[in-house]
Design an enzyme around this catalytic site. Structure first.
Site, PDB file in Angstrom:
ATOM      1  CE  LYS A 188      -3.119   3.190   3.024  1.00 44.24           C
ATOM      2  NZ  LYS A 188      -4.348   3.930   2.716  1.00 44.24           N
TER       3      LYS A 188
ATOM      4  CE  LYS B 293      -4.358  -1.469   1.963  1.00 40.86           C
ATOM      5  NZ  LYS B 293      -5.478  -1.045   2.802  1.00 40.86           N
TER       6      LYS B 293
END
Length: 133
Positions: free
Chosen positions: A45, A43
């Site tokens: 993140k 992702k």
């Protein structure tokens, strides 16, 4: 035996609904919680809530029989390790190329995917957006 996975960052009612529905469909439910490194890799993140805390939250739910660290997004890899009967996943993935391939591969191991209805109006992404406003 059933299996489902998630990041479960900022645990919310959508997470609870999916886990509860999964447990209603199997005798033993394994829940994979994505490690921080796994989330960062796919992702790009970092979860707001760290892996150890997220895993502890999921483990405390009465619907969950076992928590495992999800270190890879490859669901087939885990199937080969644990030989579950059914994997539960949100229905927003049904019909995608990736999950069509998983369905084909899972059949070779006697497993299937059960797509569960997504809870509308809630997600960790929406929560992040509200916090940032």
């Amino acid at each position: 035996m059933g299996y489902t996975t998630g990041v479960y960052d900022m645990f919310h009612i959508g997470h609870l609904n999916l886990i509860k529905r999964a447990k209603e469909r199997c005798d033993y439910l394994i829940v994979g919680v994505s490690t921080d490194e796994c989330v960062q890799n796919y992702k790009h993140k970092t979860p707001i809530v760290g892996f150890e805390d997220r895993a502890q939250i999921i483990a405390s739910l009465k619907y969950v029989d076992e928590v495992v660290a999800q270190t890879s997004m490859d669901k087939l890899e885990f199937l080969k390790q644990r030989h579950f009967d059914v994997m539960f996943h949100g229905d927003e993935w049904k019909g995608t190329d990736l999950y069509n391939r998983y369905e084909t591969e899972f059949k070779k191991y006697g497993a299937k995917i059960d797509y569960l209805v997504h809870t509308d109006g809630i997600s960790s992404t929406l929560l992040r957006e509200k916090i940032q406003k």
